[in-house]
Design a protein around this motif. Structure first.
Motif, PDB file in Angstrom:
ATOM      1  N   GLY A 157      23.431  39.876  25.602  1.00 44.06           N
ATOM      2  CA  GLY A 157      24.756  40.353  25.239  1.00 44.06           C
ATOM      3  C   GLY A 157      25.518  40.902  26.444  1.00 44.06           C
ATOM      4  N   LEU A 158      24.839  41.646  27.285  1.00 45.80           N
ATOM      5  CA  LEU A 158      25.481  42.209  28.473  1.00 45.80           C
ATOM      6  C   LEU A 158      25.878  41.120  29.471  1.00 45.80           C
ATOM      7  CD1 LEU A 158      23.249  45.376  28.995  1.00 45.80           C
ATOM      8  CD2 LEU A 158      25.654  45.349  28.297  1.00 45.80           C
ATOM      9  N   ILE A 159      25.029  40.102  29.612  1.00 49.68           N
ATOM     10  CA  ILE A 159      25.349  38.990  30.521  1.00 49.68           C
ATOM     11  C   ILE A 159      26.603  38.261  30.054  1.00 49.68           C
ATOM     12  CG2 ILE A 159      24.565  36.720  31.316  1.00 49.68           C
ATOM     13  CD1 ILE A 159      21.693  37.902  31.295  1.00 49.68           C
ATOM     14  N   LEU A 160      26.688  37.957  28.760  1.00 50.10           N
ATOM     15  CA  LEU A 160      27.868  37.271  28.224  1.00 50.10           C
ATOM     16  C   LEU A 160      29.115  38.130  28.368  1.00 50.10           C
ATOM     17  CD1 LEU A 160      26.335  35.705  24.988  1.00 50.10           C
ATOM     18  CD2 LEU A 160      27.162  34.464  27.001  1.00 50.10           C
ATOM     19  N   TYR A 161      28.974  39.410  28.111  1.00 51.67           N
ATOM     20  CA  TYR A 161      30.109  40.330  28.213  1.00 51.67           C
ATOM     21  C   TYR A 161      30.663  40.330  29.641  1.00 51.67           C
ATOM     22  CZ  TYR A 161      32.788  44.529  26.872  1.00 51.67           C
ATOM     23  OH  TYR A 161      33.781  45.419  26.577  1.00 51.67           O
ATOM     24  N   ALA A 162      29.777  40.457  30.636  1.00 57.48           N
ATOM     25  CA  ALA A 162      30.202  40.479  32.033  1.00 57.48           C
ATOM     26  C   ALA A 162      30.845  39.157  32.440  1.00 57.48           C
ATOM     27  CB  ALA A 162      29.013  40.791  32.935  1.00 57.48           C
ATOM     28  N   LEU A 163      30.269  38.047  31.983  1.00 58.40           N
ATOM     29  CA  LEU A 163      30.817  36.728  32.305  1.00 58.40           C
ATOM     30  C   LEU A 163      32.228  36.578  31.758  1.00 58.40           C
ATOM     31  CD1 LEU A 163      30.533  33.836  33.371  1.00 58.40           C
ATOM     32  CD2 LEU A 163      29.467  33.214  31.185  1.00 58.40           C
ATOM     33  N   GLY A 164      32.432  36.976  30.489  1.00 57.41           N
ATOM     34  CA  GLY A 164      33.756  36.873  29.892  1.00 57.41           C
ATOM     35  C   GLY A 164      34.778  37.727  30.611  1.00 57.41           C
ATOM     36  N   ALA A 165      34.395  38.955  30.968  1.00 58.14           N
ATOM     37  CA  ALA A 165      35.311  39.841  31.688  1.00 58.14           C
ATOM     38  C   ALA A 165      35.699  39.246  33.035  1.00 58.14           C
ATOM     39  CB  ALA A 165      34.668  41.218  31.883  1.00 58.14           C
ATOM     40  N   LEU A 166      34.751  38.600  33.682  1.00 61.59           N
ATOM     41  CA  LEU A 166      35.031  37.970  34.974  1.00 61.59           C
ATOM     42  C   LEU A 166      35.983  36.782  34.815  1.00 61.59           C
ATOM     43  CD1 LEU A 166      34.122  38.452  37.901  1.00 61.59           C
ATOM     44  CD2 LEU A 166      32.338  36.749  37.540  1.00 61.59           C
ATOM     45  N   LEU A 167      35.885  36.057  33.700  1.00 57.65           N
ATOM     46  CA  LEU A 167      36.748  34.891  33.463  1.00 57.65           C
ATOM     47  C   LEU A 167      38.206  35.273  33.253  1.00 57.65           C
ATOM     48  CD1 LEU A 167      34.515  32.721  31.092  1.00 57.65           C
ATOM     49  CD2 LEU A 167      35.121  32.235  33.472  1.00 57.65           C
ATOM     50  N   VAL A 168      38.466  36.532  32.901  1.00 63.43           N
ATOM     51  CA  VAL A 168      39.844  36.983  32.724  1.00 63.43           C
ATOM     52  C   VAL A 168      40.626  36.853  34.033  1.00 63.43           C
ATOM     53  CG1 VAL A 168      41.284  39.048  32.337  1.00 63.43           C
ATOM     54  CG2 VAL A 168      39.404  38.513  30.774  1.00 63.43           C
ATOM     55  N   ILE A 169      39.947  37.023  35.153  1.00 62.55           N
ATOM     56  CA  ILE A 169      40.630  37.006  36.449  1.00 62.55           C
ATOM     57  C   ILE A 169      41.229  35.638  36.779  1.00 62.55           C
ATOM     58  CG2 ILE A 169      40.339  37.388  38.935  1.00 62.55           C
ATOM     59  CD1 ILE A 169      38.201  39.511  38.134  1.00 62.55           C
ATOM     60  N   PRO A 170      40.462  34.540  36.710  1.00 59.61           N
ATOM     61  CA  PRO A 170      41.106  33.229  36.931  1.00 59.61           C
ATOM     62  C   PRO A 170      42.100  32.874  35.820  1.00 59.61           C
ATOM     63  CG  PRO A 170      38.798  32.955  36.290  1.00 59.61           C
ATOM     64  CD  PRO A 170      38.994  34.399  36.606  1.00 59.61           C
ATOM     65  N   ALA A 171      41.883  33.370  34.614  1.00 64.81           N
ATOM     66  CA  ALA A 171      42.850  33.109  33.540  1.00 64.81           C
ATOM     67  C   ALA A 171      44.203  33.710  33.889  1.00 64.81           C
ATOM     68  CB  ALA A 171      42.336  33.698  32.224  1.00 64.81           C
ATOM     69  N   ALA A 172      44.191  34.898  34.509  1.00 64.42           N
ATOM     70  CA  ALA A 172      45.435  35.537  34.933  1.00 64.42           C
ATOM     71  C   ALA A 172      46.075  34.766  36.084  1.00 64.42           C
ATOM     72  CB  ALA A 172      45.174  36.980  35.342  1.00 64.42           C
ATOM     73  N   SER A 173      45.258  34.331  37.018  1.00 62.40           N
ATOM     74  CA  SER A 173      45.787  33.587  38.168  1.00 62.40           C
ATOM     75  C   SER A 173      46.452  32.289  37.728  1.00 62.40           C
ATOM     76  CB  SER A 173      44.661  33.284  39.163  1.00 62.40           C
ATOM     77  OG  SER A 173      44.136  34.475  39.720  1.00 62.40           O
ATOM     78  N   GLU A 174      45.831  31.610  36.759  1.00 60.01           N
ATOM     79  CA  GLU A 174      46.386  30.356  36.247  1.00 60.01           C
ATOM     80  C   GLU A 174      47.507  30.586  35.244  1.00 60.01           C
ATOM     81  OE1 GLU A 174      45.603  27.232  37.173  1.00 60.01           O
ATOM     82  OE2 GLU A 174      44.305  28.111  38.700  1.00 60.01           O
ATOM     83  N   ARG A 175      47.626  31.820  34.787  1.00 59.17           N
ATOM     84  CA  ARG A 175      48.569  32.197  33.713  1.00 59.17           C
ATOM     85  C   ARG A 175      48.445  31.205  32.551  1.00 59.17           C
ATOM     86  NH1 ARG A 175      53.911  32.073  35.643  1.00 59.17           N
ATOM     87  NH2 ARG A 175      54.870  31.150  33.807  1.00 59.17           N
ATOM     88  N   SER A 176      47.210  31.079  32.116  1.00 62.68           N
ATOM     89  CA  SER A 176      46.894  30.170  31.015  1.00 62.68           C
ATOM     90  C   SER A 176      46.503  30.996  29.786  1.00 62.68           C
ATOM     91  CB  SER A 176      45.747  29.233  31.405  1.00 62.68           C
ATOM     92  OG  SER A 176      45.241  28.553  30.280  1.00 62.68           O
ATOM     93  N   TYR A 177      47.283  30.922  28.736  1.00 65.05           N
ATOM     94  CA  TYR A 177      47.003  31.673  27.524  1.00 65.05           C
ATOM     95  C   TYR A 177      45.712  31.185  26.871  1.00 65.05           C
ATOM     96  CZ  TYR A 177      47.878  34.084  23.081  1.00 65.05           C
ATOM     97  OH  TYR A 177      47.776  34.902  21.971  1.00 65.05           O
ATOM     98  N   VAL A 178      45.484  29.874  26.886  1.00 64.10           N
ATOM     99  CA  VAL A 178      44.268  29.303  26.316  1.00 64.10           C
ATOM    100  C   VAL A 178      43.042  29.812  27.085  1.00 64.10           C
ATOM    101  CG1 VAL A 178      42.973  27.180  25.915  1.00 64.10           C
ATOM    102  CG2 VAL A 178      45.427  27.252  25.437  1.00 64.10           C
ATOM    103  N   PHE A 179      43.147  29.900  28.392  1.00 68.97           N
ATOM    104  CA  PHE A 179      42.062  30.413  29.226  1.00 68.97           C
ATOM    105  C   PHE A 179      41.794  31.877  28.885  1.00 68.97           C
ATOM    106  CE2 PHE A 179      40.372  29.714  33.845  1.00 68.97           C
ATOM    107  CZ  PHE A 179      39.129  30.176  33.449  1.00 68.97           C
ATOM    108  N   PHE A 180      42.860  32.649  28.692  1.00 64.11           N
ATOM    109  CA  PHE A 180      42.709  34.041  28.275  1.00 64.11           C
ATOM    110  C   PHE A 180      41.932  34.128  26.958  1.00 64.11           C
ATOM    111  CE2 PHE A 180      46.029  35.840  31.107  1.00 64.11           C
ATOM    112  CZ  PHE A 180      45.410  37.041  31.413  1.00 64.11           C
TER     113      PHE A 180
END
Length: 420
Positions: free
Chosen positions: A79-102
Motif C-alpha cells: 500500500g505504501l509503495i503504490l501511494y508513493a508511486l501515485g504521488a510521484l506521478l502527479v508531478i509529470p501530470a502537472a508538467s503535461e497539464r493532462s487532466y486524464v494523467f492527473f
C-alpha cells in the motif's frame, strides 16, 4: 498480545490513518484548483473524487485477498509503495497539464490507500482487547481527523493561488498569456506532492524494519492469515448487521466526500467567500471540528452505546444539511461547517459495528467489502455535480448528502442489530 508488544505497531498503524486523510482532504482543494486549471464544470471536476474512490471498489477485494495470503505487514508495504508511486506521478501530470494523467495518478494513490485501509481498520481492532476495539478504532481514526485538518490548510496555502479570474477576464487573455496562467496553476501541485512522496517513503522504511504481530484467530478454528486466499466468499452477507453496514458505509462516505469536495464552491455561492479563505475555514474550523468529534466521540462511547451515538449524530447531520440548503449567508455556511463534527465518528463506528461478532477470518473478508463501500465517494459527488449543473445551484445539490445521512440514521437506530 501484551500492551508492550503492540505499542509500537499501534503507533505505526495509527500513522497510516493520517496518510489516507491527506489523499481525501486534498481533493476539496484539487477540485476547485483543477477546475480553474482545466476549465471544468462541477460535474467534470467531480471526477477527481471518482478517480480516488473508484479505486476502492476495484482494489478492495484484491487487497483483502493479498492480506489473507501474505499477512498484514506485506499488505501495508504494498500500500505504501503504490501511494508513493501515485504521488510521484502527479508531478509529470502537472508538467503535461493532462487532466486524464492527473486522474490516473490519483487512482494509483487511492489504490495504495485502499490497501492501507483494508489492512489498518481490522488490524487496529485486533491489536488489543476485543472489548475496546471500537474505542481503539475511533482513537486511531482521530489521527485521520488530524490529517483532515492539515491537508486543506496546507493545500490552500501551497496549491491554491488565490487568483480567480472571471470568464470575461479569461476570454480577454491572449493564447500565450492564458496558457502561461493555466500552466502556472497546474504546476503548484508539484512541490506538495513531492513532499508527500518523501514522507511515504520514510514511513515505508520504518515498517520494513519493524516487526508486526499478525494477531490471533478466535476459538472457532479458522485458518492462519497466511493460508486462506482461497476462502474468499460472500457468506459474510448472511449477517444482516454487516449487510446494512456496507450499505450505510456507501452512503456515509458519499455524504462525507460530497460535503467537503464542493465546500469551497459552496462558500463562494452562499457567502461570496474567496477560495483561500474558504480553504482555511474548511481546514481550521470544519476539519478541526471533525478531529475533535473523533476524540470526543471516543470519550462519549465510554458512557453511550456506539449505535445510539451514531443515530443521534446522523439526525443532527440531516438537520444541519437541511439548514444549509434552505438558508443563506453565514447561517447556511456555518451550518455546513458544523456537519463534519457530527459525521466524524460515522466511518469507524459503522465499520466496527459491521464486523462485530465475526470471526477473525470473516473480519478480513468483511473488511474488503466495507472498504469497497467507499465507492460511495465516487458516485455521490458526481450526483451532486449533476444536480448543480442541472439547477445551476451548488447549494441545492447538498440535498444529496442530506438523504445519505438518513441511511446512517437508520443504521444507528435499527440496522446495526446482530441477527443472521
Amino acid at each position: 498480545m501484551s500492551k508492550k508488544s503492540t505499542l509500537i505497531p499501534v503507533i505505526l498503524v495509527t500513522s497510516l490513518f493520517f496518510l489516507w486523510a491527506l489523499l481525501h482532504n486534498l481533493n476539496p482543494i484539487l477540485i476547485p484548483h483543477l477546475r480553474k486549471a482545466f476549465s471544468l464544470d462541477d460535474f467534470q471536476s467531480s471526477l477527481i473524487d471518482t478517480s480516488a474512490y473508484i479505486s476502492y471498489f476495484v482494489v478492495a477485494i484484491p487487497a483483502g485477498l493479498y492480506m489473507q495470503r501474505y499477512g498484514y505487514k506485506r499488505g501495508i508495504l504494498l500500500g505504501l509503495i503504490l501511494y508513493a508511486l501515485g504521488a510521484l506521478l502527479v508531478i509529470p501530470a502537472a508538467s503535461e497539464r493532462s487532466y486524464v494523467f492527473f486522474l490516473a495518478a490519483i487512482f494509483v494513490i487511492a489504490a495504495g490507500a485502499t490497501f492501507l485501509e483494508t489492512v489498518a481498520n481490522p488490524y487496529i481492532s485486533i491489536l488489543g482487547d476485543k472489548e475496546n476495539a471500537t474505542q481503539r478504532l475511533n482513537f486511531a481514526q482521530s489521527f485521520n481527523g488530524l490529517g483532515a485538518v492539515v491537508a486543506p490548510i496546507l493545500g490552500g496555502k501551497f496549491i491554491l493561488s488565490g487568483i480567480e479570474h472571471s470568464p470575461d477576464e479569461l476570454a480577454a487573455m491572449g493564447d500565450t498569456a492564458l496558457n502561461n496562467y493555466l500552466q502556472s496553476e497546474a504546476d503548484t501541485v508539484k512541490i506538495p506532492y513531492l513532499v508527500i512522496t518523501a514522507v511515504v517513503l520514510l514511513l515505508l522504511l520504518l515498517f520494513i524494519f519493524t516487526r508486526l504481530p499478525e494477531g490471533n484467530d478466535d476459538d472457532e478454528g479458522v485458518n492462519d492469515a497466511h493460508t486462506v486466499g482461497v476462502n474468499f466468499s460472500f457468506k459474510v452477507f448472511k449477517y444482516s448487521h454487516f449487510t446494512w453496514a456496507v450499505i450505510s458505509q456507501f452512503f456515509y462516505v458519499g455524504a462525507q466526500v460530497g460535503v467537503g469536495s464542493f465546500f469551497i464552491r459552496y462558500a463562494n455561492y452562499v457567502a461570496n467567500m474567496g477560495e483561500k479563505n474558504a480553504a482555511y475555514l474548511f481546514g481550521s474550523v470544519a476539519m478541526v471540528g471533525f478531529m475533535l468529534g473523533r476524540f470526543s466521540g471516543t470519550f462519549l462511547m465510554k458512557y453511550v452505546k456506539p449505535a445510539s451515538l451514531l443515530a443521534v449524530y446522523g439526525l443532527l447531520c440531516v438537520l444541519l444539511c437541511l439548514l444549509a440548503v434552505v438558508s443563506s449567508g453565514d447561517v447556511a455556511l456555518y451550518a455546513l461547517v458544523a456537519v463534519p463534527f457530527f459525521m466524524s465518528i460515522m466511518y469507524p463506528t459503522i465499520f466496527s459495528l459491521g464486523i462485530k461478532g465475526l470471526s477473525n477470518e470473516e473480519t478480513k473478508i468483511a473488511s474488503s467489502f466495507l472498504v469497497m463501500a467507499i465507492i460511495g465517494g465516487a458516485i455521490i459527488p458526481v450526483l451532486m455535480g449533476l444536480v448543480s449543473v442541472a439547477v445551476q445551484s451548488i447549494q441545492i445539490a447538498y440535498i444529496v448528502p442530506l438523504l445519505c445521512f438518513l441511511v446512517v440514521l437508520y443504521y444507528g437506530v435499527k440496522g446495526y442489530k446482530l441477527k443472521i
